[in-house]
Design a protein around this motif. Structure first.
Motif, PDB file in Angstrom:
ATOM      1  N   GLY A 228       3.720  -9.570 -15.976  1.00 15.31           N
ATOM      2  CA  GLY A 228       3.575 -11.000 -15.738  1.00 15.31           C
ATOM      3  C   GLY A 228       3.393 -11.353 -14.279  1.00 15.31           C
ATOM      4  N   LEU A 229       2.985 -10.374 -13.477  1.00 15.27           N
ATOM      5  CA  LEU A 229       2.784 -10.584 -12.041  1.00 15.27           C
ATOM      6  C   LEU A 229       1.300 -10.736 -11.739  1.00 15.27           C
ATOM      7  CD1 LEU A 229       5.203  -7.857 -10.617  1.00 15.27           C
ATOM      8  CD2 LEU A 229       5.549 -10.332 -10.528  1.00 15.27           C
ATOM      9  N   ASP A 230       0.937 -11.819 -11.082  1.00 17.89           N
ATOM     10  CA  ASP A 230      -0.453 -12.014 -10.666  1.00 17.89           C
ATOM     11  C   ASP A 230      -0.627 -11.352  -9.290  1.00 17.89           C
ATOM     12  OD1 ASP A 230      -2.991 -12.797 -10.017  1.00 17.89           O
ATOM     13  OD2 ASP A 230      -2.685 -14.928 -10.431  1.00 17.89           O
ATOM     14  N   VAL A 231      -1.233 -10.168  -9.280  1.00 20.35           N
ATOM     15  CA  VAL A 231      -1.363  -9.412  -8.029  1.00 20.35           C
ATOM     16  C   VAL A 231      -2.787  -9.447  -7.498  1.00 20.35           C
ATOM     17  CG1 VAL A 231       0.585  -7.887  -8.499  1.00 20.35           C
ATOM     18  CG2 VAL A 231      -1.690  -7.258  -9.331  1.00 20.35           C
ATOM     19  N   ARG A 232      -3.602 -10.339  -8.022  1.00 25.54           N
ATOM     20  CA  ARG A 232      -4.959 -10.469  -7.493  1.00 25.54           C
ATOM     21  C   ARG A 232      -4.923 -10.883  -6.024  1.00 25.54           C
ATOM     22  NH1 ARG A 232      -7.352 -14.635 -11.746  1.00 25.54           N
ATOM     23  NH2 ARG A 232      -5.256 -15.450 -11.387  1.00 25.54           N
ATOM     24  N   HIS A 233      -5.835 -10.319  -5.246  1.00 26.26           N
ATOM     25  CA  HIS A 233      -5.973 -10.614  -3.817  1.00 26.26           C
ATOM     26  C   HIS A 233      -4.756 -10.184  -2.993  1.00 26.26           C
ATOM     27  CE1 HIS A 233      -9.331 -12.881  -5.341  1.00 26.26           C
ATOM     28  NE2 HIS A 233      -8.547 -13.767  -5.940  1.00 26.26           N
ATOM     29  N   LYS A 234      -3.946  -9.292  -3.568  1.00 25.86           N
ATOM     30  CA  LYS A 234      -2.806  -8.756  -2.837  1.00 25.86           C
ATOM     31  C   LYS A 234      -3.173  -7.407  -2.227  1.00 25.86           C
ATOM     32  CE  LYS A 234       0.062 -12.015  -4.263  1.00 25.86           C
ATOM     33  NZ  LYS A 234       0.583 -13.055  -3.342  1.00 25.86           N
ATOM     34  N   THR A 235      -2.575  -7.090  -1.081  1.00 23.36           N
ATOM     35  CA  THR A 235      -2.749  -5.764  -0.497  1.00 23.36           C
ATOM     36  C   THR A 235      -1.963  -4.748  -1.314  1.00 23.36           C
ATOM     37  OG1 THR A 235      -0.833  -5.951   0.963  1.00 23.36           O
ATOM     38  CG2 THR A 235      -2.946  -6.800   1.795  1.00 23.36           C
ATOM     39  N   ASP A 236      -2.230  -3.473  -1.062  1.00 22.83           N
ATOM     40  CA  ASP A 236      -1.480  -2.425  -1.761  1.00 22.83           C
ATOM     41  C   ASP A 236       0.017  -2.575  -1.527  1.00 22.83           C
ATOM     42  OD1 ASP A 236      -3.887  -1.434  -2.599  1.00 22.83           O
ATOM     43  OD2 ASP A 236      -3.881   0.331  -1.308  1.00 22.83           O
ATOM     44  N   GLN A 237       0.387  -2.850  -0.291  1.00 19.38           N
ATOM     45  CA  GLN A 237       1.805  -2.975   0.044  1.00 19.38           C
ATOM     46  C   GLN A 237       2.430  -4.182  -0.653  1.00 19.38           C
ATOM     47  OE1 GLN A 237       2.691  -2.928   4.239  1.00 19.38           O
ATOM     48  NE2 GLN A 237       4.837  -3.476   3.943  1.00 19.38           N
ATOM     49  N   GLU A 238       1.717  -5.296  -0.678  1.00 22.61           N
ATOM     50  CA  GLU A 238       2.233  -6.503  -1.343  1.00 22.61           C
ATOM     51  C   GLU A 238       2.405  -6.269  -2.843  1.00 22.61           C
ATOM     52  OE1 GLU A 238       0.353  -9.971   1.595  1.00 22.61           O
ATOM     53  OE2 GLU A 238      -0.794  -9.203  -0.112  1.00 22.61           O
ATOM     54  N   MET A 239       1.447  -5.565  -3.449  1.00 18.89           N
ATOM     55  CA  MET A 239       1.555  -5.243  -4.868  1.00 18.89           C
ATOM     56  C   MET A 239       2.781  -4.383  -5.136  1.00 18.89           C
ATOM     57  SD  MET A 239      -2.473  -4.485  -5.678  1.00 18.89           S
ATOM     58  CE  MET A 239      -2.179  -3.776  -7.292  1.00 18.89           C
ATOM     59  N   ALA A 240       2.972  -3.355  -4.290  1.00 18.79           N
ATOM     60  CA  ALA A 240       4.107  -2.437  -4.469  1.00 18.79           C
ATOM     61  C   ALA A 240       5.429  -3.188  -4.313  1.00 18.79           C
ATOM     62  CB  ALA A 240       4.004  -1.306  -3.461  1.00 18.79           C
ATOM     63  N   GLU A 241       5.498  -4.106  -3.355  1.00 21.46           N
ATOM     64  CA  GLU A 241       6.733  -4.845  -3.126  1.00 21.46           C
ATOM     65  C   GLU A 241       7.040  -5.779  -4.302  1.00 21.46           C
ATOM     66  OE1 GLU A 241       5.995  -6.775   0.567  1.00 21.46           O
ATOM     67  OE2 GLU A 241       6.467  -4.992   1.792  1.00 21.46           O
ATOM     68  N   LEU A 242       6.007  -6.417  -4.864  1.00 17.37           N
ATOM     69  CA  LEU A 242       6.220  -7.296  -6.009  1.00 17.37           C
ATOM     70  C   LEU A 242       6.711  -6.503  -7.224  1.00 17.37           C
ATOM     71  CD1 LEU A 242       3.140  -9.687  -5.790  1.00 17.37           C
ATOM     72  CD2 LEU A 242       5.540 -10.346  -5.625  1.00 17.37           C
ATOM     73  N   LEU A 243       6.108  -5.350  -7.445  1.00 15.72           N
ATOM     74  CA  LEU A 243       6.520  -4.527  -8.574  1.00 15.72           C
ATOM     75  C   LEU A 243       7.955  -4.018  -8.396  1.00 15.72           C
ATOM     76  CD1 LEU A 243       3.513  -2.324  -9.729  1.00 15.72           C
ATOM     77  CD2 LEU A 243       4.844  -3.939 -11.078  1.00 15.72           C
ATOM     78  N   ALA A 244       8.289  -3.657  -7.170  1.00 20.94           N
ATOM     79  CA  ALA A 244       9.650  -3.162  -6.902  1.00 20.94           C
ATOM     80  C   ALA A 244      10.681  -4.249  -7.189  1.00 20.94           C
ATOM     81  CB  ALA A 244       9.749  -2.690  -5.449  1.00 20.94           C
ATOM     82  N   LYS A 245      10.366  -5.482  -6.840  1.00 18.51           N
ATOM     83  CA  LYS A 245      11.291  -6.584  -7.107  1.00 18.51           C
ATOM     84  C   LYS A 245      11.417  -6.846  -8.597  1.00 18.51           C
ATOM     85  CE  LYS A 245      10.423  -9.062  -2.768  1.00 18.51           C
ATOM     86  NZ  LYS A 245       9.834 -10.284  -2.158  1.00 18.51           N
ATOM     87  N   LYS A 246      10.293  -6.714  -9.307  1.00 17.61           N
ATOM     88  CA  LYS A 246      10.293  -6.988 -10.747  1.00 17.61           C
ATOM     89  C   LYS A 246      11.122  -5.967 -11.508  1.00 17.61           C
ATOM     90  CE  LYS A 246       8.625  -9.631 -14.081  1.00 17.61           C
ATOM     91  NZ  LYS A 246       8.860 -11.076 -14.138  1.00 17.61           N
ATOM     92  N   TYR A 247      11.083  -4.705 -11.019  1.00 13.19           N
ATOM     93  CA  TYR A 247      11.879  -3.674 -11.666  1.00 13.19           C
ATOM     94  C   TYR A 247      13.364  -3.946 -11.471  1.00 13.19           C
ATOM     95  CZ  TYR A 247       7.629  -0.897 -12.143  1.00 13.19           C
ATOM     96  OH  TYR A 247       6.375  -0.430 -12.479  1.00 13.19           O
TER      97      TYR A 247
END
Length: 247
Positions: A228-247
């Motif tokens: 349920g995370l919209d990671v469009r237009h995110k950098t690799d690092q931003e994507m990884a950080e969002l996923l880490a928080k979601k976990y």
């Protein structure tokens, strides 16, 4: 937990419908990967028969997109899904658009192969006189096939972490494409007699780079589907950080 099961809905028939659609997307992905592989092989070997086969088979990808899209519309009408279920349908419909566009890029490469062979009648190798292009294309081709396969594996497994890892492979494709552009610019300055060939090869490199972009989009929709995370237009690092928080 990185993987995600599709089933679990209270309606078994709904689960079956959705699973069938996901399987259809995976089958579409397999065909798309085959098309890309054949287009790139045709380019590297000058195989016009294989290039024509890619062009002829493109309609199969278009039909699959229409078929899957209609199935999604049917679910929207019949089930009127909300929340996570609506997210799943949205992600699938977006993903198949990118898969269809990857098919278009494969067809574009195949058409370029036919033009290159017309420009070099009787010659097996249109790279002759163009420094290092074969080496660079072997590298970028390997990167894009690897990324495509991993993207579809992540989608099949509903694995957000694997999708993130696949998305990060796009930088290797971008780096290889930048090197191809650099060499082509230099070649155009030094070797005007090969201008048209270099231009065609540049467009093929661009098509390969775009395939990488579309594969990354599929990864992003997989992450949205699962987390349920919209990671469009995110950098690799931003994507990884969002996923880490979601976990």
């Amino acid at each position: 937990m990185p993987t995600h099961r599709i089933d679990g809905h209270t309606s078994h028939s709904y689960n079956s419908e959705l699973r069938s659609i996901v399987d259809s997307v995976v089958n579409m992905g397999d065909l798309v990967i085959e098309q890309v592989r054949h287009a790139l092989n045709a380019f590297m070997t000058g195989d016009t028969r294989l290039a024509k086969q890619v062009i002829e088979n493109d309609h199969q990808i278009n039909l699959l997109e229409l078929n899957i899209d209609q199935k999604c519309v049917d679910i929207l009408v019949k089930r009127q899904p909300a929340a996570r279920d609506l997210r799943a349908i949205f992600s699938i419909m977006k993903a198949i658009m990118d898969l269809e566009r990857i098919g278009d890029q494969s067809k574009r490469i195949a058409n370029a192969v036919l033009r290159l062979k017309d420009q070099h009648p009787g010659k097996k190798n249109y790279f002759e006189g163009i420094e290092l292009q074969e080496d660079e294309f072997e590298q970028i081709n390997a990167h894009v096939i690897n990324m495509l396969q991993k993207s579809m594996d992540a989608f099949h497994d509903m694995n957000a972490e694997a999708a993130l890892e696949a998305a990060m492979l796009d930088k290797h494709i971008d780096n290889s494409y930048s090197e191809i552009l650099r060499q082509n610019n230099q070649n155009m300055l030094l070797n005007c007699t090969h201008f048209q060939t270099i231009l065609e090869i540049t467009w093929i490199g661009r098509a390969v780079e775009r395939i990488g972009d579309h594969a990354r989009n599929v990864c992003e929709y997989t992450i949205y589907f699962v987390k349920g995370l919209d990671v469009r237009h995110k950098t690799d690092q931003e994507m990884a950080e969002l996923l880490a928080k979601k976990y």
